[in-house]
Design an enzyme around this catalytic site. Structure first.
Site, PDB file in Angstrom:
ATOM      1  N   GLY A  25       0.795  -1.213   0.000  1.00 18.41           N
ATOM      2  CA  GLY A  25       0.000   0.000   0.000  1.00 18.41           C
ATOM      3  C   GLY A  25       0.831   1.267   0.000  1.00 18.41           C
ATOM      4  O   GLY A  25       0.415   2.288  -0.549  1.00 18.41           O
TER       5      GLY A  25
ATOM      6  N   ASN B  51      -8.861   4.434   4.614  1.00 20.49           N
ATOM      7  CA  ASN B  51      -8.632   4.544   3.175  1.00 20.49           C
ATOM      8  C   ASN B  51      -9.654   3.715   2.406  1.00 20.49           C
ATOM      9  O   ASN B  51     -10.123   2.685   2.874  1.00 20.49           O
ATOM     10  CB  ASN B  51      -7.204   4.107   2.809  1.00 20.49           C
ATOM     11  CG  ASN B  51      -7.109   2.641   2.446  1.00 20.49           C
ATOM     12  OD1 ASN B  51      -7.388   2.251   1.306  1.00 20.49           O
ATOM     13  ND2 ASN B  51      -6.760   1.794   3.414  1.00 20.49           N
TER      14      ASN B  51
ATOM     15  N   PHE C 208      -7.199  -0.256  -4.805  1.00 16.82           N
ATOM     16  CA  PHE C 208      -6.153  -0.877  -5.626  1.00 16.82           C
ATOM     17  C   PHE C 208      -5.752   0.015  -6.804  1.00 16.82           C
ATOM     18  O   PHE C 208      -5.646  -0.439  -7.948  1.00 16.82           O
ATOM     19  CB  PHE C 208      -6.601  -2.239  -6.165  1.00 16.82           C
ATOM     20  CG  PHE C 208      -6.732  -3.332  -5.155  1.00 16.82           C
ATOM     21  CD1 PHE C 208      -6.232  -3.207  -3.873  1.00 16.82           C
ATOM     22  CD2 PHE C 208      -7.384  -4.526  -5.495  1.00 16.82           C
ATOM     23  CE1 PHE C 208      -6.353  -4.238  -2.944  1.00 16.82           C
ATOM     24  CE2 PHE C 208      -7.507  -5.546  -4.575  1.00 16.82           C
ATOM     25  CZ  PHE C 208      -7.002  -5.411  -3.296  1.00 16.82           C
TER      26      PHE C 208
ATOM     27  N   SER D 126      -9.167  -6.990   1.080  1.00 16.28           N
ATOM     28  CA  SER D 126      -9.380  -5.551   1.093  1.00 16.28           C
ATOM     29  C   SER D 126     -10.874  -5.260   1.072  1.00 16.28           C
ATOM     30  O   SER D 126     -11.632  -5.885   0.319  1.00 16.28           O
ATOM     31  CB  SER D 126      -8.722  -4.901  -0.128  1.00 16.28           C
ATOM     32  OG  SER D 126      -9.124  -3.544  -0.230  1.00 16.28           O
TER      33      SER D 126
ATOM     34  N   ASN E 246     -12.149  -2.564  -0.085  1.00 17.95           N
ATOM     35  CA  ASN E 246     -12.373  -1.452  -1.004  1.00 17.95           C
ATOM     36  C   ASN E 246     -12.582  -1.858  -2.457  1.00 17.95           C
ATOM     37  O   ASN E 246     -12.694  -0.988  -3.323  1.00 17.95           O
ATOM     38  CB  ASN E 246     -11.199  -0.473  -0.909  1.00 17.95           C
ATOM     39  CG  ASN E 246     -11.057   0.102   0.489  1.00 17.95           C
ATOM     40  OD1 ASN E 246     -12.049   0.412   1.144  1.00 17.95           O
ATOM     41  ND2 ASN E 246      -9.822   0.206   0.963  1.00 17.95           N
ATOM     42  N   THR E 247     -12.606  -3.163  -2.746  1.00 19.45           N
ATOM     43  CA  THR E 247     -12.961  -3.669  -4.073  1.00 19.45           C
ATOM     44  C   THR E 247     -14.243  -4.471  -3.917  1.00 19.45           C
ATOM     45  O   THR E 247     -14.260  -5.468  -3.190  1.00 19.45           O
ATOM     46  CB  THR E 247     -11.845  -4.546  -4.660  1.00 19.45           C
ATOM     47  OG1 THR E 247     -10.675  -3.750  -4.869  1.00 19.45           O
ATOM     48  CG2 THR E 247     -12.274  -5.146  -5.994  1.00 19.45           C
TER      49      THR E 247
ATOM     50  N   LYS F  94      -3.542 -12.997   2.696  1.00 22.25           N
ATOM     51  CA  LYS F  94      -3.782 -11.883   3.614  1.00 22.25           C
ATOM     52  C   LYS F  94      -5.247 -11.891   4.016  1.00 22.25           C
ATOM     53  O   LYS F  94      -6.134 -11.852   3.160  1.00 22.25           O
ATOM     54  CB  LYS F  94      -3.411 -10.556   2.954  1.00 22.25           C
ATOM     55  CG  LYS F  94      -3.452  -9.377   3.926  1.00 22.25           C
ATOM     56  CD  LYS F  94      -2.772  -8.157   3.333  1.00 22.25           C
ATOM     57  CE  LYS F  94      -2.662  -7.024   4.338  1.00 22.25           C
ATOM     58  NZ  LYS F  94      -1.885  -5.884   3.803  1.00 22.25           N
TER      59      LYS F  94
ATOM     60  N   ASN G  71      -5.526  -7.351   7.329  1.00 16.62           N
ATOM     61  CA  ASN G  71      -5.819  -6.206   6.491  1.00 16.62           C
ATOM     62  C   ASN G  71      -6.523  -5.140   7.328  1.00 16.62           C
ATOM     63  O   ASN G  71      -6.605  -5.257   8.550  1.00 16.62           O
ATOM     64  CB  ASN G  71      -6.706  -6.648   5.311  1.00 16.62           C
ATOM     65  CG  ASN G  71      -6.410  -5.880   4.033  1.00 16.62           C
ATOM     66  OD1 ASN G  71      -6.271  -4.663   4.052  1.00 16.62           O
ATOM     67  ND2 ASN G  71      -6.327  -6.590   2.925  1.00 16.62           N
TER      68      ASN G  71
ATOM     69  N   THR H 222       0.627   2.290   8.689  1.00 18.85           N
ATOM     70  CA  THR H 222       0.092   3.528   9.243  1.00 18.85           C
ATOM     71  C   THR H 222       1.050   4.155  10.243  1.00 18.85           C
ATOM     72  O   THR H 222       1.262   5.376  10.241  1.00 18.85           O
ATOM     73  CB  THR H 222      -1.273   3.267   9.887  1.00 18.85           C
ATOM     74  OG1 THR H 222      -2.175   2.778   8.882  1.00 18.85           O
ATOM     75  CG2 THR H 222      -1.848   4.534  10.503  1.00 18.85           C
TER      76      THR H 222
END
Length: 343
Positions: A66, A114, A118, A179, A181-182, A217, A246, A321
């Site tokens: 990332g 976030n 990707f 993730s 976010n997909t 992951k 994750n 982070t």
């Protein structure tokens, strides 16, 4: 340190109006000056070699996926003390990611939200960069995921393409099925879908004539029952290890003053994830009876956090982070704080 005094104000404090711009400038600068940073390894580096996954790591602290998705600053990360680097997540097709704004700093919570999605230049572009510039002097992991445009029922082909394109360069692959976010990606953690994906990736790896370790992951939001089922699939398909964890969809641990940011969609990372990452690492280690090496990641803001993950069963740890918020001094403190522990 001079580097900290120069870099921290402009590069490592994400509590700015546009944290994604800060991130981009960080990677851009490091890509340009990376070769000149070699001497900094004497300042930030830690000599604590350990062998995991059949690979020799100069220390246990790695850069999580990332931060450098496209592998642009590979000479810089070892100079800043990292014992290994994971690039990506990269997908078969280049993609811009989700609409901006998509990165939110929560400095009072020591956290970030976030929903990047990707964003990357694609597997072939990364392969060309690695072919031209070479690998870093520490082990290189490559995280691969599903392209957003690819239907879920065609995901296996997507992962196989990236594996083939990048196989000559990876010391290990991280299979990102977690993730948030997909759309639909986390469905690939289900027993049947994950089993099919891992079987095909193992087959592809064998066809390429290599034994590059494949790691999965996992999400921190899985129930114990779902995580146990996932681990059985991983063990049954000869996965080399797990990366735990994750980002999370939970908003527990966000400071009251930043509650308005907690309404933003996306994955939360940083201090609010510390306890859950530890729980997941401990569960994985106990459930597999230590048979699967674990890379612990999530909420590491100091050497004590990393030490607890290692005590719970992790073999290596990764920063993201904490590094973004506090800079390379954290790499030094963590790596030196856990040095000398038994492998």
């Amino acid at each position: 340190m001079l580097f900290e005094k120069i870099a921290r104000p402009g590069l490592y404090r994400l509590a700015y109006h546009d944290p994604e711009l800060v991130h981009e400038r960080t990677v851009r600068l490091l890509s340009r000056v990376g070769p000149a940073l070699g001497p900094l390894a004497r300042v930030y580096g830690t000599d604590d070699p350990v062998t995991v996954l059949g690979l020799r790591f100069p220390n246990r602290v790695g850069l999580a996926a990332g931060m450098d998705k496209n592998g642009r600053a590979l000479t810089a990360w070892p100079a800043l003390g990292f014992g290994f680097v994971e690039v990506g997540t990269v997908t078969r097709h280049a993609q811009p990611g989700n609409p901006k704004p998509r990165l939110f700093s929560l400095p009072e919570s020591d956290a970030v939200i976030n929903r990047m999605g990707f964003n990357n230049d694609g597997a072939e572009a990364l392969a060309r960069r690695l072919a031209a510039q070479g690998k870093p002097r520490v082990p290189l992991g490559i995280s691969i995921g599903k392209s957003k445009v690819t239907p879920l029922d065609e995901a296996v082909a997507d992962y196989r393409f990236s594996l083939r394109a990048l196989h000559p360069y990876a010391d290990y692959f991280a299979i990102n099925v977690s993730s948030p976010n997909t759309p639909g990606l986390r469905a690939l953690q289900d027993k049947a879908a994950l089993g099919e994906l891992l079987a095909e990736l193992r087959k592809t790896s064998a066809e390429l004539g290599g034994d590059t370790p494949l790691l999965v992951k996992v999400a921190p939001d899985l129930t114990d029952e779902a995580l146990a089922e996932l681990l059985e699939v991983c063990l049954g398909h000869g996965v080399a290890g797990l990366i735990a964890t994750n980002t999370t969809l939970s908003r527990d641990g966000v400071a009251p003053a930043e509650a308005h940011l907690a309404t933003e969609t996306g994955g939360l990372s940083g201090r609010p994830l510390t306890a859950r990452s530890l729980e997941v690492v401990r569960f994985v280690h106990q459930h597999t009876e230590g048979k699967l090496p674990i890379i612990g990641v999530g909420g590491i803001l100091g050497p004590d956090d990393a030490g607890r993950l290692l005590d719970a069963g992790a073999s290596l740890v990764q920063l993201y982070t904490g590094f973004a918020l506090h800079g390379p001094a954290l790499v030094r403190r963590v790596s030196r704080g856990v040095a000398g522990r038994p492998a």
